[in-house]
Design an enzyme around this catalytic site. Structure first.
Site, PDB file in Angstrom:
ATOM      1  N   TRP A  31      -1.772  -9.480   0.820  1.00  0.00           N
ATOM      2  CA  TRP A  31      -1.927  -8.669  -0.395  1.00  0.00           C
ATOM      3  C   TRP A  31      -1.038  -9.269  -1.487  1.00  0.00           C
ATOM      4  CZ3 TRP A  31      -3.668  -3.780  -2.448  1.00  0.00           C
ATOM      5  CH2 TRP A  31      -4.668  -3.164  -1.683  1.00  0.00           C
ATOM      6  N   HIS A 136      -0.075   5.837  -1.630  1.00  0.00           N
ATOM      7  CA  HIS A 136      -0.064   4.708  -0.696  1.00  0.00           C
ATOM      8  C   HIS A 136       1.259   3.942  -0.726  1.00  0.00           C
ATOM      9  CE1 HIS A 136      -4.098   3.958   1.034  1.00  0.00           C
ATOM     10  NE2 HIS A 136      -3.429   3.064   1.719  1.00  0.00           N
ATOM     11  N   PHE A 161      14.581  -8.446   5.028  1.00  0.00           N
ATOM     12  CA  PHE A 161      13.658  -7.575   4.282  1.00  0.00           C
ATOM     13  C   PHE A 161      13.233  -8.282   2.990  1.00  0.00           C
ATOM     14  CE2 PHE A 161      12.969  -3.953   1.284  1.00  0.00           C
ATOM     15  CZ  PHE A 161      11.898  -3.372   1.940  1.00  0.00           C
ATOM     16  N   ARG A 175      10.388 -11.102 -10.308  1.00  0.00           N
ATOM     17  CA  ARG A 175      11.160 -11.258  -9.060  1.00  0.00           C
ATOM     18  C   ARG A 175      10.639 -12.397  -8.190  1.00  0.00           C
ATOM     19  NH1 ARG A 175      11.626  -6.911 -11.534  1.00  0.00           N
ATOM     20  NH2 ARG A 175      13.468  -5.595 -11.419  1.00  0.00           N
TER      21      ARG A 175
HETATM   22  C1  DLZ Z   1      -3.673  -0.443   1.272  1.00  0.00           C
HETATM   23  C2  DLZ Z   1      -2.651  -1.236   0.556  1.00  0.00           C
HETATM   24  C3  DLZ Z   1      -2.311  -0.915  -0.781  1.00  0.00           C
HETATM   25  C4  DLZ Z   1      -2.936   0.198  -1.515  1.00  0.00           C
HETATM   26  N1  DLZ Z   1      -1.415  -1.649  -1.449  1.00  0.00           N
HETATM   27  C5  DLZ Z   1      -0.802  -2.691  -0.825  1.00  0.00           C
HETATM   28  C6  DLZ Z   1       0.160  -3.469  -1.510  1.00  0.00           C
HETATM   29  O1  DLZ Z   1       0.464  -3.290  -2.697  1.00  0.00           O
HETATM   30  N2  DLZ Z   1       0.756  -4.475  -0.819  1.00  0.00           N
HETATM   31  C7  DLZ Z   1       0.478  -4.754   0.495  1.00  0.00           C
HETATM   32  O2  DLZ Z   1       1.090  -5.672   1.077  1.00  0.00           O
HETATM   33  N3  DLZ Z   1      -0.457  -4.018   1.148  1.00  0.00           N
HETATM   34  C8  DLZ Z   1      -1.107  -3.027   0.536  1.00  0.00           C
HETATM   35  N4  DLZ Z   1      -2.039  -2.291   1.195  1.00  0.00           N
HETATM   36  C9  DLZ Z   1      -2.448  -2.708   2.562  1.00  0.00           C
HETATM   37  C10 DLZ Z   1      -1.550  -2.173   3.697  1.00  0.00           C
HETATM   38  O3  DLZ Z   1      -0.294  -2.820   3.704  1.00  0.00           O
HETATM   39  C11 DLZ Z   1      -2.249  -2.422   5.054  1.00  0.00           C
HETATM   40  O4  DLZ Z   1      -2.580  -3.781   5.168  1.00  0.00           O
HETATM   41  C12 DLZ Z   1      -3.500  -1.594   5.248  1.00  0.00           C
HETATM   42  O5  DLZ Z   1      -3.252  -0.232   5.005  1.00  0.00           O
HETATM   43  C13 DLZ Z   1      -4.036  -1.763   6.698  1.00  0.00           C
HETATM   44  O6  DLZ Z   1      -3.091  -1.271   7.636  1.00  0.00           O
END
Ligand code: DLZ
Length: 205
Positions: A31, A136, A161, A175
């Site tokens: 992500w 979330h 972390f 950052r």
């Molecule tokens: C679902 C989600 C959301 C809304 N935002 C992020 C984010 O900003 N950064 C990130 O690393 N992951 C996000 N995720 C995904 C969750 O971390 C996770 O991969 C899913 O909920 C599946 O377990």
């Protein structure tokens, strides 16, 4: 108030840190990969250039999101403690599935020369959470930070972390050192995480 020369961040360790024998696991989310990539590169660059960690001793693993960082890190650290994780040397030879260690202990059959396994000394968990309009962010940030600490304490292997929890894209870019028109402004926190990893891996009185 802080003066002009004040720089927010960690002061360098007074200990001499030689990372040349360390094995480091970096687990990062996919992500927000535009931000993740420079953070991972920043951590690697500092460990290699400043602390002499060997590039082949830094193993990368990506997971979908930050929420997956604790469980993936725990699984990989445990595999490595049981000598089930191949080194990058093996990966480059096309052996990508975990191989059980065979005799002599810590080496792998089939390789032209015996390749030694070494459990990871430290892990860096890297993710970028950017607040949206729902809850979330709060749930994932809470679970991820608590989870990473738990993995660290349960495995006895320091887990750094490396998760940014930002309110805006711009905060995250700053950052990661990619803010501004030329995408080179701000401070790359990955560099700090690399330094923290080496220091924690070598921790002693
Ligand atoms: C679902 C989600 C959301 C809304 N935002 C992020 C984010 O900003 N950064 C990130 O690393 N992951 C996000 N995720 C995904 C969750 O971390 C996770 O991969 C899913 O909920 C599946 O377990």
């Amino acid at each position: 108030m802080a003066g002009k020369d004040f720089v927010k961040g960690v002061k360098e360790s007074s200990q001499a840190l030689d990372g040349s024998n360390l094995r480091v696991l970096i687990v990062h989310a996919r992500w927000n990969s535009e931000i993740i990539t420079p953070l991972v590169e920043g951590a690697k660059k500092t460990m290699i250039e400043k602390y002499k960690v060997k590039p082949e001793n830094i193993v990368l693993k990506d997971v979908p999101g930050a929420y997956e960082l604790p469980s993936a890190t725990q699984i990989l650290l445990k595999q490595s403690q049981q000598q089930l994780v191949p080194s990058n040397d093996l990966l480059s030879m096309g052996i990508n599935s975990p191989q059980p260690a065979s005799s002599p202990a810590g080496s792998v059959k089939g390789a032209s020369s015996a390749i030694q396994y070494k459990p990871f000394d430290v892990a860096i968990c890297i993710g970028v959470l950017i607040k949206g309009s729902t809850m979330h962010f709060e749930y994932i940030a809470d679970a991820t930070s608590n989870g990473i600490m738990r993995v660290s304490l349960d495995t006895g292997i320091p887990c750094i972390f490396g998760v940014l929890t930002c309110l805006t894209d711009e905060q995250a870019k700053e950052r990661a050192g990619i803010a501004g028109q030329n995408q080179n402004e701000g401070h790359n926190h990955g560099a700090d995480w690399g330094a923290a990893a080496v220091e924690m891996a070598l921790l002693k009185l």
